[in-house]
Design an enzyme around this catalytic site. Structure first.
Site, PDB file in Angstrom:
ATOM      1  N   LYS A  78      45.588  27.168  39.269  1.00 52.73           N
ATOM      2  CA  LYS A  78      44.331  27.929  39.185  1.00 52.73           C
ATOM      3  C   LYS A  78      43.193  27.082  39.753  1.00 52.73           C
ATOM      4  O   LYS A  78      43.099  25.886  39.460  1.00 52.73           O
ATOM      5  CB  LYS A  78      44.070  28.280  37.718  1.00 52.73           C
ATOM      6  CG  LYS A  78      42.848  29.154  37.476  1.00 52.73           C
ATOM      7  CD  LYS A  78      42.694  29.470  35.991  1.00 52.73           C
ATOM      8  CE  LYS A  78      41.551  30.413  35.707  1.00 52.73           C
ATOM      9  NZ  LYS A  78      41.446  30.751  34.274  1.00 52.73           N
ATOM     10  N   SER A 153      41.271  35.644  33.252  1.00 56.69           N
ATOM     11  CA  SER A 153      40.758  35.179  34.529  1.00 56.69           C
ATOM     12  C   SER A 153      41.821  34.524  35.407  1.00 56.69           C
ATOM     13  O   SER A 153      41.586  34.315  36.591  1.00 56.69           O
ATOM     14  CB  SER A 153      39.624  34.177  34.294  1.00 56.69           C
ATOM     15  OG  SER A 153      40.124  33.058  33.581  1.00 56.69           O
ATOM     16  N   SER A 177      42.797  34.260  28.896  1.00 61.15           N
ATOM     17  CA  SER A 177      42.980  34.262  30.358  1.00 61.15           C
ATOM     18  C   SER A 177      44.346  33.842  30.880  1.00 61.15           C
ATOM     19  O   SER A 177      44.596  33.955  32.084  1.00 61.15           O
ATOM     20  CB  SER A 177      41.918  33.391  31.013  1.00 61.15           C
ATOM     21  OG  SER A 177      40.729  34.116  31.113  1.00 61.15           O
TER      22      SER A 177
END
Ligand code: GLN
Length: 479
Positions: A78, A153, A177
């Protein structure tokens, strides 16, 4: 190796491939890079140009018999976690040109274990969102239906696995997330207990809630990854010295020795009936298989979302204060001869998305004199009550079983204009972060639109092994 072979590969299959000489890490890495190149989900923000060189190095180690279980396994990261010499944008325009100068502790560990970094995945700006629509780099599309969101996210990481662009990914989870995108994309995701994994090198969203965790195709892969990244780190004062468990051995522990609690508050109100039915079906399966199931109550659950959306923006407003486009090679202004104040105003106005600005303003308001007691302090009190709820319930049961999300993946644009309805999609995930406990999300089937449905398991702080025992059991039941 043909691209068509890269379907839902797990670590054991990859290791077998290496051992039998069916493919090398270099070939496997190349195949994933090829997939990423032609991908239409917008899952990656940048690619690691050194990936093939790292894979070659891994192949040498494997040949020399010096490999670990993770050597040569490709990894997606990420874009909020820093990897030396790669861009780290956190999905934001304000960090568009930032190149990290060091490795996050998790990256150091995984590089040392021999993993190959494919690139950096798309995410909501500074991990704030539930749909990946808050990314400066555009939304990620759900591989199960391109008109729908992948969740957020860590949506890029989840979509990367679901679309066979990577077998393993790292995400971060502040209020859901990792777990929510895992549920929307039909993969497995673990939010470790607060302090289990070092946060050093993960750009802070809300420091008292953030955790880095693994996302993968199987519970076993999650066990491999958490084994490699868990543990105390002197660079993160909030990382825990609690003993790191034997997570691979946990997979073979007897789930029937554990008691599963069903918190009734997670099954009332606005949950999609198909999800409710699917979860109830799992509960019956477990009961039939001989597990002990009891109903429990977490009475303060109703207040968790409100507390989260006070505590989190308060921390966000101070964490995001550091971004001024001076320190981190951010965006460049055309204007010259402006005062420092004007510079701040200008770069922060154009550098942050509306969602970031909303949270910065909310957080600043909540922390301001006169409102602090009414909002921040009150939310901290609720946090204590939620922690007490969990402490009580974990003295009766080992693991809680709940839905992950109130709905399956929603349509792009469906909630982006309505922050409150977006925030409601976190209703079942935020409590774990508030309580500092651990949570696992795993797929258990599909709804009538063929969209994945997830199941959440929660366990007390540092009891990740119990999640893995029960998670592996459920995964096998559904095979
Ligand atoms: N969706 C939640 C939010 O918008 C959680 C984000 C996260 O876990 N990083 O805050």
């Amino acid at each position: 190796m043909a691209i068509s072979d890269l379907k839902k590969l797990n670590i054991d299959q990859i290791q077998t491939g290496f051992k039998t000489g069916n493919f090398s890490s270099e070939e496997l890495t190349q195949a994933y890079l090829n997939n990423i190149k032609i991908d239409k989900h917008n899952a990656f923000i940048s690619i690691n140009e050194q990936a093939l060189a790292e894979a070659k190095q891994a192949d040498k180690q494997i040949k020399a018999g010096q490999g670990t279980p993770l050597t040569g396994i490709p990894l997606a990261v990420k874009d909020i976690i820093v990897v030396k010499d790669l861009k780290a944008t956190a999905g934001s325009k304000i960090l568009e040109n930032y190149v990290a100068t060091y490795d996050a502790t998790v990256i150091q560990k995984l590089k040392q274990a021999g993993m190959v970094i494919l690139g950096k995945t798309n995410c909501d700006e500074f991990a704030m969102g539930s749909s990946n629509e808050n990314s400066y780099f555009g939304p990620v599309l759900n591989p199960h239906d391109k008109e729908r969101v992948p969740g957020g996210s860590s949506g890029g990481s989840a979509a990367a696995i679901a679309a066979d662009l990577a077998p393993i990914a790292l995400g971060t989870d502040t209020g859901g997330s990792i777990r929510q995108p895992a549920a929307f994309c039909g993969i497995v995701g673990l939010k470790p207990s607060y302090g289990r994994v070092s946060r050093y090198g993960s750009m802070a969203m809300a420091s008292s809630l953030d955790q880095i965790g693994p996302m993968a195709n199987t519970v076993r892969d999650i066990a491999h990854l958490i084994s490699a990244i868990a543990g105390f780190d002197k660079n993160d004062a909030t990382s825990s010295k609690a003993k790191v468990g034997d997570y691979l051995a946990a997979l073979d522990q007897d789930a029937k020795k554990l008691t599963i609690g069903i918190p009734k508050e997670y099954f009332s109100g606005g949950i999609d009936p198909e999800i409710k039915t699917a979860i109830e079906g799992q509960i019956r399966l477990l009961e039939k298989a001989g597990l002990k199931i009891v109903e429990v109550s977490l009475p303060y659950t109703d207040y968790a979302l409100a507390a989260y959306y006070l505590l989190m923006p308060a921390e966000v407003s101070s964490n995001l204060a550091r971004y001024d486009s001076l320190r981190y090679g951010g965006l460049c202004l055309e204007k010259k001869d402006i005062s420092l104040d004007e510079w701040y105003k200008e770069v922060r106005s154009i550098g942050f998305s509306p969602e970031s600005k909303r949270r910065i303003m909310l957080g600043t308001y909540i922390l301001s004199a006169g409102y602090y007691d009414a909002y921040y302090k009150q939310a901290q009190r609720v946090r204590t009550l939620i922690k007490q709820d969990f402490a009580k319930v974990f003295s009766q049961v080992d693991v809680l079983l709940t839905p992950v999300t109130p709905s399956t993946a929603f349509k792009l644009g469906e909630k982006s204009q309505d922050p409150l309805s977006m925030y409601l999609s976190d209703v079942f995930t935020v409590s774990a972060n508030i309580g500092g406990i651990c949570g696992l999300s795993l797929p258990i089937g599909k709804d009538k639109n063929n969209l994945p449905i997830g199941l959440q398991l929660l366990a007390d702080a540092y009891a990740e092994e119990k999640l893995l025992t029960v998670g592996n059991f459920i995964e096998n039941l559904n095979k």
